[in-house]
Design a protein around this motif. Structure first.
Motif, PDB file in Angstrom:
ATOM      1  N   ASP A 234       0.811  -1.221   0.000  1.00 19.41           N
ATOM      2  CA  ASP A 234       0.000   0.000   0.000  1.00 19.41           C
ATOM      3  C   ASP A 234       0.842   1.267   0.000  1.00 19.41           C
ATOM      4  OD1 ASP A 234      -2.383  -1.310  -0.119  1.00 19.41           O
ATOM      5  OD2 ASP A 234      -2.941  -1.014   1.973  1.00 19.41           O
ATOM      6  N   VAL A 235       1.803   1.341   0.916  1.00 19.76           N
ATOM      7  CA  VAL A 235       2.553   2.592   1.083  1.00 19.76           C
ATOM      8  C   VAL A 235       3.790   2.659   0.200  1.00 19.76           C
ATOM      9  CG1 VAL A 235       1.749   2.748   3.474  1.00 19.76           C
ATOM     10  CG2 VAL A 235       4.009   1.798   3.009  1.00 19.76           C
ATOM     11  N   GLY A 236       4.278   1.507  -0.248  1.00 20.05           N
ATOM     12  CA  GLY A 236       5.491   1.488  -1.048  1.00 20.05           C
ATOM     13  C   GLY A 236       5.258   1.285  -2.530  1.00 20.05           C
ATOM     14  N   PHE A 237       4.689   0.139  -2.898  1.00 23.26           N
ATOM     15  CA  PHE A 237       4.526  -0.193  -4.305  1.00 23.26           C
ATOM     16  C   PHE A 237       3.482   0.665  -5.014  1.00 23.26           C
ATOM     17  CE2 PHE A 237       5.844  -4.872  -3.410  1.00 23.26           C
ATOM     18  CZ  PHE A 237       7.150  -4.469  -3.291  1.00 23.26           C
ATOM     19  N   PHE A 238       2.315   0.827  -4.378  1.00 22.23           N
ATOM     20  CA  PHE A 238       1.178   1.416  -5.084  1.00 22.23           C
ATOM     21  C   PHE A 238       1.402   2.837  -5.617  1.00 22.23           C
ATOM     22  CE2 PHE A 238      -2.581  -1.446  -3.621  1.00 22.23           C
ATOM     23  CZ  PHE A 238      -2.171  -2.392  -4.558  1.00 22.23           C
ATOM     24  N   PRO A 239       2.092   3.730  -4.912  1.00 20.41           N
ATOM     25  CA  PRO A 239       2.327   5.051  -5.512  1.00 20.41           C
ATOM     26  C   PRO A 239       3.030   4.967  -6.864  1.00 20.41           C
ATOM     27  CG  PRO A 239       2.784   5.134  -3.176  1.00 20.41           C
ATOM     28  CD  PRO A 239       2.571   3.683  -3.513  1.00 20.41           C
ATOM     29  N   PHE A 240       4.010   4.062  -6.978  1.00 20.54           N
ATOM     30  CA  PHE A 240       4.710   3.851  -8.247  1.00 20.54           C
ATOM     31  C   PHE A 240       3.784   3.182  -9.265  1.00 20.54           C
ATOM     32  CE2 PHE A 240       8.145   4.040  -5.138  1.00 20.54           C
ATOM     33  CZ  PHE A 240       9.139   4.760  -5.790  1.00 20.54           C
ATOM     34  N   VAL A 241       3.103   2.129  -8.826  1.00 21.28           N
ATOM     35  CA  VAL A 241       2.223   1.363  -9.715  1.00 21.28           C
ATOM     36  C   VAL A 241       1.125   2.249 -10.296  1.00 21.28           C
ATOM     37  CG1 VAL A 241       0.482  -0.474  -9.791  1.00 21.28           C
ATOM     38  CG2 VAL A 241       2.656  -0.866  -8.626  1.00 21.28           C
ATOM     39  N   HIS A 242       0.433   2.997  -9.430  1.00 23.43           N
ATOM     40  CA  HIS A 242      -0.669   3.847  -9.890  1.00 23.43           C
ATOM     41  C   HIS A 242      -0.186   4.937 -10.842  1.00 23.43           C
ATOM     42  CE1 HIS A 242      -3.308   1.725  -7.356  1.00 23.43           C
ATOM     43  NE2 HIS A 242      -3.153   2.426  -6.243  1.00 23.43           N
ATOM     44  N   ALA A 243       0.924   5.567 -10.487  1.00 23.41           N
ATOM     45  CA  ALA A 243       1.447   6.649 -11.327  1.00 23.41           C
ATOM     46  C   ALA A 243       1.840   6.141 -12.708  1.00 23.41           C
ATOM     47  CB  ALA A 243       2.639   7.312 -10.636  1.00 23.41           C
ATOM     48  N   MET A 244       2.583   5.055 -12.748  1.00 24.24           N
ATOM     49  CA  MET A 244       3.049   4.541 -14.029  1.00 24.24           C
ATOM     50  C   MET A 244       1.907   3.972 -14.858  1.00 24.24           C
ATOM     51  SD  MET A 244       6.179   5.178 -14.553  1.00 24.24           S
ATOM     52  CE  MET A 244       5.757   6.756 -13.829  1.00 24.24           C
ATOM     53  N   ARG A 245       0.899   3.433 -14.213  1.00 24.77           N
ATOM     54  CA  ARG A 245      -0.254   2.925 -14.958  1.00 24.77           C
ATOM     55  C   ARG A 245      -0.990   4.083 -15.646  1.00 24.77           C
ATOM     56  NH1 ARG A 245      -3.390   1.034 -11.066  1.00 24.77           N
ATOM     57  NH2 ARG A 245      -2.702  -1.142 -11.072  1.00 24.77           N
ATOM     58  N   LEU A 246      -1.207   5.174 -14.917  1.00 27.01           N
ATOM     59  CA  LEU A 246      -1.880   6.331 -15.503  1.00 27.01           C
ATOM     60  C   LEU A 246      -1.107   6.899 -16.690  1.00 27.01           C
ATOM     61  CD1 LEU A 246      -3.128   8.342 -12.376  1.00 27.01           C
ATOM     62  CD2 LEU A 246      -4.554   7.216 -14.104  1.00 27.01           C
ATOM     63  N   LEU A 247       0.204   7.020 -16.532  1.00 27.89           N
ATOM     64  CA  LEU A 247       1.015   7.580 -17.615  1.00 27.89           C
ATOM     65  C   LEU A 247       1.122   6.604 -18.786  1.00 27.89           C
ATOM     66  CD1 LEU A 247       3.828   9.366 -15.578  1.00 27.89           C
ATOM     67  CD2 LEU A 247       1.832  10.383 -16.715  1.00 27.89           C
ATOM     68  N   LYS A 320       9.555   8.340  -0.201  1.00 24.52           N
ATOM     69  CA  LYS A 320       9.532   9.760  -0.580  1.00 24.52           C
ATOM     70  C   LYS A 320       9.479   9.917  -2.096  1.00 24.52           C
ATOM     71  CE  LYS A 320      12.194  14.058  -0.130  1.00 24.52           C
ATOM     72  NZ  LYS A 320      13.445  14.667   0.428  1.00 24.52           N
ATOM     73  N   GLU A 321      10.287   9.116  -2.796  1.00 22.07           N
ATOM     74  CA  GLU A 321      10.309   9.176  -4.253  1.00 22.07           C
ATOM     75  C   GLU A 321       8.971   8.748  -4.840  1.00 22.07           C
ATOM     76  OE1 GLU A 321      13.034  10.077  -6.487  1.00 22.07           O
ATOM     77  OE2 GLU A 321      13.432  11.070  -4.592  1.00 22.07           O
ATOM     78  N   GLY A 322       8.366   7.709  -4.265  1.00 22.31           N
ATOM     79  CA  GLY A 322       7.073   7.235  -4.738  1.00 22.31           C
ATOM     80  C   GLY A 322       5.990   8.281  -4.556  1.00 22.31           C
ATOM     81  N   LYS A 323       5.997   8.931  -3.404  1.00 23.98           N
ATOM     82  CA  LYS A 323       5.003   9.975  -3.127  1.00 23.98           C
ATOM     83  C   LYS A 323       5.146  11.126  -4.110  1.00 23.98           C
ATOM     84  CE  LYS A 323       3.389  13.065   0.558  1.00 23.98           C
ATOM     85  NZ  LYS A 323       3.578  13.493   1.980  1.00 23.98           N
ATOM     86  N   HIS A 324       6.370  11.527  -4.381  1.00 27.15           N
ATOM     87  CA  HIS A 324       6.626  12.617  -5.320  1.00 27.15           C
ATOM     88  C   HIS A 324       6.140  12.241  -6.720  1.00 27.15           C
ATOM     89  CE1 HIS A 324       9.230  14.841  -8.242  1.00 27.15           C
ATOM     90  NE2 HIS A 324       8.872  15.858  -7.471  1.00 27.15           N
ATOM     91  N   LEU A 325       6.460  11.024  -7.145  1.00 29.78           N
ATOM     92  CA  LEU A 325       6.039  10.553  -8.463  1.00 29.78           C
ATOM     93  C   LEU A 325       4.517  10.537  -8.578  1.00 29.78           C
ATOM     94  CD1 LEU A 325       6.778   9.263 -11.209  1.00 29.78           C
ATOM     95  CD2 LEU A 325       6.701   7.035 -10.057  1.00 29.78           C
ATOM     96  N   PHE A 326       3.863  10.049  -7.546  1.00 23.93           N
ATOM     97  CA  PHE A 326       2.404   9.968  -7.518  1.00 23.93           C
ATOM     98  C   PHE A 326       1.777  11.357  -7.612  1.00 23.93           C
ATOM     99  CE2 PHE A 326      -1.637   9.741  -5.161  1.00 23.93           C
ATOM    100  CZ  PHE A 326      -2.262   8.664  -5.780  1.00 23.93           C
ATOM    101  N   GLN A 327       2.279  12.276  -6.818  1.00 23.09           N
ATOM    102  CA  GLN A 327       1.726  13.630  -6.797  1.00 23.09           C
ATOM    103  C   GLN A 327       1.957  14.358  -8.119  1.00 23.09           C
ATOM    104  OE1 GLN A 327       3.737  15.140  -3.301  1.00 23.09           O
ATOM    105  NE2 GLN A 327       2.020  14.626  -1.951  1.00 23.09           N
ATOM    106  N   GLN A 328       3.150  14.228  -8.676  1.00 19.79           N
ATOM    107  CA  GLN A 328       3.447  14.882  -9.948  1.00 19.79           C
ATOM    108  C   GLN A 328       2.584  14.323 -11.079  1.00 19.79           C
ATOM    109  OE1 GLN A 328       5.148  17.694  -8.791  1.00 19.79           O
ATOM    110  NE2 GLN A 328       6.177  17.506 -10.753  1.00 19.79           N
ATOM    111  N   THR A 329       2.366  13.009 -11.035  1.00 16.28           N
ATOM    112  CA  THR A 329       1.549  12.374 -12.068  1.00 16.28           C
ATOM    113  C   THR A 329       0.112  12.847 -12.010  1.00 16.28           C
ATOM    114  OG1 THR A 329       2.939  10.391 -12.099  1.00 16.28           O
ATOM    115  CG2 THR A 329       0.703  10.163 -12.954  1.00 16.28           C
TER     116      THR A 329
END
Length: 337
Positions: A234-247, A320-329
Motif C-alpha cells: 500500500d505505502v510502497g509499491f502502489f504510488p509507483f504502480v498507480h502513477a506509471m499505470r496512468l502515464l 519519498k520518491e514514490g510519493k513525489h512521483l504519484f503527486q506529480q503524475t
C-alpha cells in the motif's frame, strides 16, 4: 517443461510436462524457496508454473469438450500482470477470444474454471473479487470486450473504473497476443478521444497511504496481527504502480511492469527519471524477508524493528520518491496537459 517462449508464436501450446496439478505444486514449492530472494527469477518461475497449469487445464477441457473453437489469448493481471509477485500470489486473469460471446463464451468460461481450480491446487488462491477467466466479466470475445469497456466508461462509477484500471495491467501469457493488444488499443483510443476519462481514472486512485510522518518516522500498523509492520504494498509499491499505470494509459504504453513503464515514461516526463532504482529497492526489501513469509498476507508486510539502519534509510527514501512521483503524475493528468 513447457517453454515460456511459445506464447510469442501464436496459438501453439505444447503438451503439459506434468500429469497432475499436485505434481506441479510439489515442483513449484521446491523451486520457489530456492529463488525466493530474487524477484526477477521468482516472477519468471511464477510464469512457468502458471503456464504448466494452463497447459494441463487446456488438455483436460479438450478431452471433455473438444479443441478450443476459436483463437484466444489467456492473460494475467494484478501483480502477476506486472511481474511483481512475491513468494505467495493469488489469481488475477482473463481471456479474450475471437467470435461472439453467445457462441463461444461457454467453452472459454469452462476453460477459465479449469484454470482457476488448477491454479488453486498449485498454490494460487482464488481471487476473492472473482477477477478470473471463469467469471463472465473477464472472459469475452474481442468485440464484446470492447462493449464491456464502453459500459465501464458509460457507468463512470468507482467500481467500473477500477475494473478498467485492473484490465490495463493485463499481460498475455498464452495464445494470440494480438487479441489482447487490440482491446487495450481500444482503451488508449477512448482516452485520446475523451481526455476527461484519464482524469476520472486518476480520481479513482486519489487516496495515498502514508508510510512516513512529518517527522520522518515510519508508520507501521499499530494493532492487529501485523502490528509493528509496514504494509509495503500500500505505502510502497502502489504510488509507483498507480502513477506509471496512468502515464502508460496516457501515452499508449503496452508494457505492464512498473519498471518497464518507468523506462518508457522517463523519456517523456523528466519527473519520472531515477524512480526505477527506488522501486527496485522496495522489491528487494520485500524479497529480503521472503523466508519469513508463510502466507499471502505476509508478503505485503515488512517488520520495521528488523530493518537495519541502512534499510530504514533506503525505505524512507523510496517512499519519498514514490510519493513525489504519484503527486506529480496526478497533477499532470488532472491539469489536462
Amino acid at each position: 517443461m513447457v517453454s515460456s517462449s511459445f506464447h510469442q508464436e501464436g496459438d501453439y501450446l505444447p503438451p503439459p510436462s506434468f500429469q497432475s496439478y499436485e505434481e506441479i505444486k510439489r515442483a513449484r514449492d521446491k523451486e520457489t524457496r530456492e529463488i525466493a530472494k530474487h524477484s526477477w527469477q521468482l516472477n519468471e518461475a511464477h510464469d512457468k508454473w502458471v503456464l504448466e497449469t494452463t497447459a494441463l487445464a487446456v488438455k483436460h477441457v479438450k478431452s471433455e469438450r473438444g479443441t478450443a473453437p476459436a483463437h484466444f489469448v489467456f492473460f494475467l493481471m494484478g501483480s502477476a500482470g506486472r511481474k511483481e509477485q512475491g513468494v505467495f500470489s493469488d489469481q488475477d486473469h482473463g481471456i479474450v477470444f475471437e467470435g461472439k460471446d453467445d457462441i463461444y463464451q461457454e467453452y472459454f468460461l469452462a476453460l477459465g474454471a479449469e484454470i482457476r481450480e488448477g491454479m488453486a491446487v498449485v498454490g494460487y488462491p482464488r481471487c476473492e473479487g472473482k477477477v478470473m477467466a471463469s467469471h463472465p466479466r473477464w472472459c469475452h470475445g474481442k468485440e464484446n470486450w470492447k462493449a464491456q469497456i464502453d459500459q465501464w466508461v458509460k457507468e463512470d462509477k468507482w467500481a467500473a473504473l477500477r475494473h478498467l484500471l485492473t484490465f490495463i495491467d493485463a499481460r498475455p501469457l498464452i495464445g494470440k497476443r494480438k487479441l489482447l493488444k487490440e482491446v487495450k488499443d481500444y482503451v488508449f483510443y477512448l482516452v485520446e478521444e475523451e481526455p476527461y476519462l484519464l482524469t476520472r481514472l486518476s480520481q479513482n486512485i486519489s487516496y495515498l497511504h502514508q508510510g512516513v510522518n512529518a517527522f520522518g518516522k515510519l508508520l507501521p500498523d499499530e494493532k492487529g496481527p501485523y502490528a509493528g509492520s509496514l504494509h509495503i504494498k500500500d505505502v510502497g509499491f502502489f504510488p509507483f504502480v498507480h502513477a506509471m499505470r496512468l502515464l502508460a494509459i496516457k501515452e499508449g504504453v503496452h508494457e505492464t511492469s512498473t519498471l518497464d513503464r518507468i523506462q518508457k515514461i522517463e523519456e517523456i516526463y523528466p519527473f519520472a527519471e531515477g524512480k526505477e532504482n527506488s522501486f527496485k529497492e522496495l522489491l528487494k526489501l520485500r524479497a529480503d524477508f521472503a523466508e519469513k513469509q508463510n502466507s499471502y498476507n505476509d508478503v505485503h508486510y515488512i517488520p520495521i524493528d528488523e530493518l537495519t539502519k541502512t534499510q530504514k534509510q533506503r525505505l524512507k527514501s523510496a517512499l519519498k520518491e514514490g510519493k513525489h512521483l504519484f503527486q506529480q503524475t496526478k497533477k499532470l493528468v488532472e491539469s489536462g496537459e
